[in-house]
Design a protein around this motif. Structure first.
Motif, PDB file in Angstrom:
ATOM      1  N   PHE A 131       0.806  -1.222   0.000  1.00 32.83           N
ATOM      2  CA  PHE A 131       0.000   0.000   0.000  1.00 32.83           C
ATOM      3  C   PHE A 131       0.843   1.278   0.000  1.00 32.83           C
ATOM      4  O   PHE A 131       0.279   2.375  -0.120  1.00 32.83           O
ATOM      5  CB  PHE A 131      -0.961   0.002   1.192  1.00 32.83           C
ATOM      6  CG  PHE A 131      -2.199  -0.815   0.948  1.00 32.83           C
ATOM      7  CD1 PHE A 131      -3.209  -0.332   0.121  1.00 32.83           C
ATOM      8  CD2 PHE A 131      -2.346  -2.072   1.509  1.00 32.83           C
ATOM      9  CE1 PHE A 131      -4.347  -1.081  -0.130  1.00 32.83           C
ATOM     10  CE2 PHE A 131      -3.476  -2.833   1.268  1.00 32.83           C
ATOM     11  CZ  PHE A 131      -4.477  -2.340   0.444  1.00 32.83           C
ATOM     12  N   ALA A 132       2.147   1.142   0.106  1.00 29.97           N
ATOM     13  CA  ALA A 132       3.010   2.328   0.136  1.00 29.97           C
ATOM     14  C   ALA A 132       2.885   3.173  -1.130  1.00 29.97           C
ATOM     15  O   ALA A 132       3.094   4.392  -1.096  1.00 29.97           O
ATOM     16  CB  ALA A 132       4.464   1.912   0.351  1.00 29.97           C
ATOM     17  N   VAL A 144      -4.599   6.018  -0.368  1.00 27.54           N
ATOM     18  CA  VAL A 144      -4.558   5.571   1.025  1.00 27.54           C
ATOM     19  C   VAL A 144      -3.763   6.569   1.866  1.00 27.54           C
ATOM     20  O   VAL A 144      -2.564   6.739   1.674  1.00 27.54           O
ATOM     21  CB  VAL A 144      -3.951   4.158   1.135  1.00 27.54           C
ATOM     22  CG1 VAL A 144      -3.838   3.742   2.608  1.00 27.54           C
ATOM     23  CG2 VAL A 144      -4.802   3.162   0.368  1.00 27.54           C
ATOM     24  N   LYS A 145      -4.451   7.192   2.786  1.00 29.62           N
ATOM     25  CA  LYS A 145      -3.830   8.186   3.654  1.00 29.62           C
ATOM     26  C   LYS A 145      -2.955   7.537   4.713  1.00 29.62           C
ATOM     27  O   LYS A 145      -1.846   7.991   4.997  1.00 29.62           O
ATOM     28  CB  LYS A 145      -4.914   9.033   4.321  1.00 29.62           C
ATOM     29  CG  LYS A 145      -4.380  10.106   5.252  1.00 29.62           C
ATOM     30  CD  LYS A 145      -5.541  10.905   5.867  1.00 29.62           C
ATOM     31  CE  LYS A 145      -5.014  11.987   6.810  1.00 29.62           C
ATOM     32  NZ  LYS A 145      -6.134  12.754   7.415  1.00 29.62           N
ATOM     33  N   SER A 146      -3.458   6.442   5.324  1.00 29.38           N
ATOM     34  CA  SER A 146      -2.720   5.812   6.410  1.00 29.38           C
ATOM     35  C   SER A 146      -3.154   4.370   6.595  1.00 29.38           C
ATOM     36  O   SER A 146      -4.200   3.938   6.088  1.00 29.38           O
ATOM     37  CB  SER A 146      -2.905   6.595   7.709  1.00 29.38           C
ATOM     38  OG  SER A 146      -4.272   6.659   8.062  1.00 29.38           O
ATOM     39  N   LEU A 147      -2.332   3.629   7.347  1.00 31.79           N
ATOM     40  CA  LEU A 147      -2.612   2.243   7.675  1.00 31.79           C
ATOM     41  C   LEU A 147      -2.633   2.078   9.192  1.00 31.79           C
ATOM     42  O   LEU A 147      -1.850   2.697   9.907  1.00 31.79           O
ATOM     43  CB  LEU A 147      -1.529   1.315   7.110  1.00 31.79           C
ATOM     44  CG  LEU A 147      -1.338   1.263   5.591  1.00 31.79           C
ATOM     45  CD1 LEU A 147      -0.139   0.380   5.258  1.00 31.79           C
ATOM     46  CD2 LEU A 147      -2.592   0.738   4.899  1.00 31.79           C
ATOM     47  N   GLN A 180       1.339   6.833   8.711  1.00 27.62           N
ATOM     48  CA  GLN A 180       0.979   7.798   7.676  1.00 27.62           C
ATOM     49  C   GLN A 180       1.663   7.447   6.360  1.00 27.62           C
ATOM     50  O   GLN A 180       2.857   7.175   6.328  1.00 27.62           O
ATOM     51  CB  GLN A 180       1.383   9.210   8.106  1.00 27.62           C
ATOM     52  CG  GLN A 180       0.717   9.700   9.374  1.00 27.62           C
ATOM     53  CD  GLN A 180      -0.787   9.839   9.233  1.00 27.62           C
ATOM     54  OE1 GLN A 180      -1.295  10.246   8.187  1.00 27.62           O
ATOM     55  NE2 GLN A 180      -1.510   9.480  10.299  1.00 27.62           N
ATOM     56  N   LEU A 181       0.880   7.454   5.274  1.00 32.85           N
ATOM     57  CA  LEU A 181       1.428   7.148   3.958  1.00 32.85           C
ATOM     58  C   LEU A 181       1.379   8.345   3.015  1.00 32.85           C
ATOM     59  O   LEU A 181       2.403   8.822   2.545  1.00 32.85           O
ATOM     60  CB  LEU A 181       0.671   5.965   3.329  1.00 32.85           C
ATOM     61  CG  LEU A 181       0.844   4.592   3.974  1.00 32.85           C
ATOM     62  CD1 LEU A 181       0.046   3.551   3.197  1.00 32.85           C
ATOM     63  CD2 LEU A 181       2.308   4.197   4.044  1.00 32.85           C
ATOM     64  N   HIS A 182       0.159   8.834   2.710  1.00 29.93           N
ATOM     65  CA  HIS A 182       0.004   9.900   1.716  1.00 29.93           C
ATOM     66  C   HIS A 182      -0.900  10.988   2.285  1.00 29.93           C
ATOM     67  O   HIS A 182      -2.078  10.734   2.567  1.00 29.93           O
ATOM     68  CB  HIS A 182      -0.576   9.335   0.420  1.00 29.93           C
ATOM     69  CG  HIS A 182       0.204   8.178  -0.133  1.00 29.93           C
ATOM     70  ND1 HIS A 182       1.445   8.325  -0.708  1.00 29.93           N
ATOM     71  CD2 HIS A 182      -0.061   6.841  -0.159  1.00 29.93           C
ATOM     72  CE1 HIS A 182       1.902   7.139  -1.087  1.00 29.93           C
ATOM     73  NE2 HIS A 182       1.004   6.229  -0.758  1.00 29.93           N
ATOM     74  N   GLU A 183      -0.366  12.161   2.438  1.00 29.44           N
ATOM     75  CA  GLU A 183      -1.084  13.264   3.089  1.00 29.44           C
ATOM     76  C   GLU A 183      -2.427  13.558   2.429  1.00 29.44           C
ATOM     77  O   GLU A 183      -3.403  13.902   3.101  1.00 29.44           O
ATOM     78  CB  GLU A 183      -0.208  14.517   3.088  1.00 29.44           C
ATOM     79  CG  GLU A 183      -0.810  15.691   3.830  1.00 29.44           C
ATOM     80  CD  GLU A 183       0.113  16.890   3.860  1.00 29.44           C
ATOM     81  OE1 GLU A 183      -0.327  17.959   4.330  1.00 29.44           O
ATOM     82  OE2 GLU A 183       1.274  16.777   3.404  1.00 29.44           O
ATOM     83  N   ARG A 243      -7.440   9.617   0.693  1.00 27.83           N
ATOM     84  CA  ARG A 243      -8.816   9.690   1.204  1.00 27.83           C
ATOM     85  C   ARG A 243      -9.098   8.648   2.282  1.00 27.83           C
ATOM     86  O   ARG A 243      -9.951   8.858   3.145  1.00 27.83           O
ATOM     87  CB  ARG A 243      -9.820   9.472   0.068  1.00 27.83           C
ATOM     88  CG  ARG A 243      -9.898  10.571  -0.954  1.00 27.83           C
ATOM     89  CD  ARG A 243     -10.903  10.224  -2.047  1.00 27.83           C
ATOM     90  NE  ARG A 243     -12.248   9.997  -1.514  1.00 27.83           N
ATOM     91  CZ  ARG A 243     -13.277   9.587  -2.260  1.00 27.83           C
ATOM     92  NH1 ARG A 243     -13.100   9.341  -3.553  1.00 27.83           N
ATOM     93  NH2 ARG A 243     -14.467   9.414  -1.703  1.00 27.83           N
ATOM     94  N   TYR A 244      -8.407   7.514   2.222  1.00 30.21           N
ATOM     95  CA  TYR A 244      -8.831   6.364   3.013  1.00 30.21           C
ATOM     96  C   TYR A 244      -7.789   5.936   4.044  1.00 30.21           C
ATOM     97  O   TYR A 244      -6.574   6.036   3.808  1.00 30.21           O
ATOM     98  CB  TYR A 244      -9.119   5.173   2.092  1.00 30.21           C
ATOM     99  CG  TYR A 244     -10.088   5.475   0.992  1.00 30.21           C
ATOM    100  CD1 TYR A 244     -11.429   5.760   1.277  1.00 30.21           C
ATOM    101  CD2 TYR A 244      -9.686   5.503  -0.344  1.00 30.21           C
ATOM    102  CE1 TYR A 244     -12.333   6.041   0.262  1.00 30.21           C
ATOM    103  CE2 TYR A 244     -10.578   5.781  -1.361  1.00 30.21           C
ATOM    104  CZ  TYR A 244     -11.898   6.054  -1.053  1.00 30.21           C
ATOM    105  OH  TYR A 244     -12.782   6.337  -2.061  1.00 30.21           O
ATOM    106  N   THR A 245      -8.291   5.428   5.152  1.00 29.95           N
ATOM    107  CA  THR A 245      -7.455   4.732   6.125  1.00 29.95           C
ATOM    108  C   THR A 245      -7.859   3.262   6.097  1.00 29.95           C
ATOM    109  O   THR A 245      -9.046   2.935   6.153  1.00 29.95           O
ATOM    110  CB  THR A 245      -7.657   5.286   7.542  1.00 29.95           C
ATOM    111  OG1 THR A 245      -7.237   6.655   7.569  1.00 29.95           O
ATOM    112  CG2 THR A 245      -6.835   4.498   8.554  1.00 29.95           C
ATOM    113  N   ILE A 246      -6.871   2.389   5.993  1.00 24.18           N
ATOM    114  CA  ILE A 246      -7.129   0.951   5.972  1.00 24.18           C
ATOM    115  C   ILE A 246      -6.686   0.350   7.295  1.00 24.18           C
ATOM    116  O   ILE A 246      -5.519   0.460   7.682  1.00 24.18           O
ATOM    117  CB  ILE A 246      -6.405   0.269   4.798  1.00 24.18           C
ATOM    118  CG1 ILE A 246      -6.898   0.855   3.472  1.00 24.18           C
ATOM    119  CG2 ILE A 246      -6.634  -1.241   4.831  1.00 24.18           C
ATOM    120  CD1 ILE A 246      -6.251   0.255   2.251  1.00 24.18           C
ATOM    121  N   CYS A 247      -7.632  -0.255   7.989  1.00 25.06           N
ATOM    122  CA  CYS A 247      -7.354  -0.970   9.234  1.00 25.06           C
ATOM    123  C   CYS A 247      -7.398  -2.460   8.919  1.00 25.06           C
ATOM    124  O   CYS A 247      -8.383  -2.939   8.356  1.00 25.06           O
ATOM    125  CB  CYS A 247      -8.379  -0.614  10.303  1.00 25.06           C
ATOM    126  SG  CYS A 247      -8.392   1.137  10.757  1.00 25.06           S
TER     127      CYS A 247
END
Length: 284
Positions: free
Chosen positions: A52-53, A58-61, A71-74, A77-81
């Motif tokens: 997902f990097a 994807v904003k964060s994991l 945090q991945l991409h400022e 839109r999405y956070t994946i849990c």
């Protein structure tokens, strides 16, 4: 969203290879809940994080195996849990295990889930996925690609399977009476110790109930809200079933206060959930 689902498929292929070839022993670390980590847990977590990097949406994991949010991409839109390998302790006895993904937009609470998916690693690799407002879709890997098996998975009003979790000696008397009552009606026991394969079986067989109550040793339940409970509640509701806690409250109303909060949880067809509500003394 399709890019996220494609990435989950890529992760599934890599994790399946790791299950078949990697060391099954314990690492020297614990996860955020203080549990010893299997090497496969760690490897699966790394596979998903790397995959997902490069997914800009994807904003964060948030992983079951880590404390806090990565945090991945400022501008994502999405956070994946996710739970990278649910039931990993079953791998050494060659039972099915899985990965669970909850996709949230905005604050991490149930009402903000926009999509969910899980992977089953068994004799075949299968994925169930769903987006808000649609029925779950069932995919199976054939060759090197995932092919649609059923585009609208649904539960019947009443099923035949009973999957009761938790140590029985720690159940409340009313919960034991509920479980015993289902068996008295002819329900079949289907409990492997893996959340993913057990809930998958209930979905594909048309109905039943999976229960993981609060117990005397774990009054707040064992299963984690963001990674396990809410993603499956999302799937079960959109398959025409229900998902509630011990008070009869919809699990899709949960607002976790911490990434690793847990909750008692019950997933099933309408008949079994109504029986549960009666047993627990809540309004049906």
């Amino acid at each position: 969203m399709q890019e996220i689902f494609n990435t989950i498929e890529a992760c599934a292929r890599q994790i399946d290879r790791a299950i078949k070839t990697e060391d099954l022993g314990y690492s020297q670390t614990e996860n955020s809940s203080g549990e010893d980590q299997l090497k496969l847990d760690v490897q699966s977590d790394i596979i998903i994080e790397k995959a997902f990097a490069d997914v800009k949406s994807v904003k964060s994991l948030v992983s079951e195996e880590k404390e806090g949010e990565l945090q991945l991409h400022e501008n994502g839109r999405y956070t994946i849990c996710y739970d990278p390998l649910d039931g990993s302790s079953l791998v050494d006895v060659n039972l099915s295990v899985g990965s669970i993904f909850g996709i949230y937009e905005g604050e991490l609470k149930a009402e903000n889930m926009v999509a969910s998916a899980y992977v089953v690693y068994g004799p075949r690799i299968e994925i169930m996925r769903v987006v808000r407002g649609e029925a779950p879709q069932h995919f199976r890997m054939q060759g090197e690609s995932f092919q649609l098996v059923n585009g609208a998975v649904s539960l019947k009003e009443k099923g035949k399977l009973n999957a009761p979790g938790g140590t029985q000696q720690n159940w409340a008397p009313h919960h034991k009476a509920f479980v015993d009552g289902l068996f008295a009606e002819g329900y079949r026991l289907r409990y492997s110790g893996g959340m993913v394969p057990d809930l998958h079986q209930i979905l594909l067989k048309g109905g039943g109930i999976f229960s993981y109550p609060g117990t005397t040793d774990k009054p707040d339940g064992k299963l984690r809200q963001l990674f396990e409970v809410i993603p499956f509640a999302f799937i079960y509701e959109q398959a025409g079933g229900e998902a509630i806690d011990e008070h009869g409250k919809r699990l899709m109303e949960l607002v976790p206060s911490h990434p690793h909060d847990t909750s008692p949880c019950f997933f099933g067809s309408k008949y079994e959930i109504n029986k549960l509500k009666s047993a627990y003394g809540v309004n049906a």
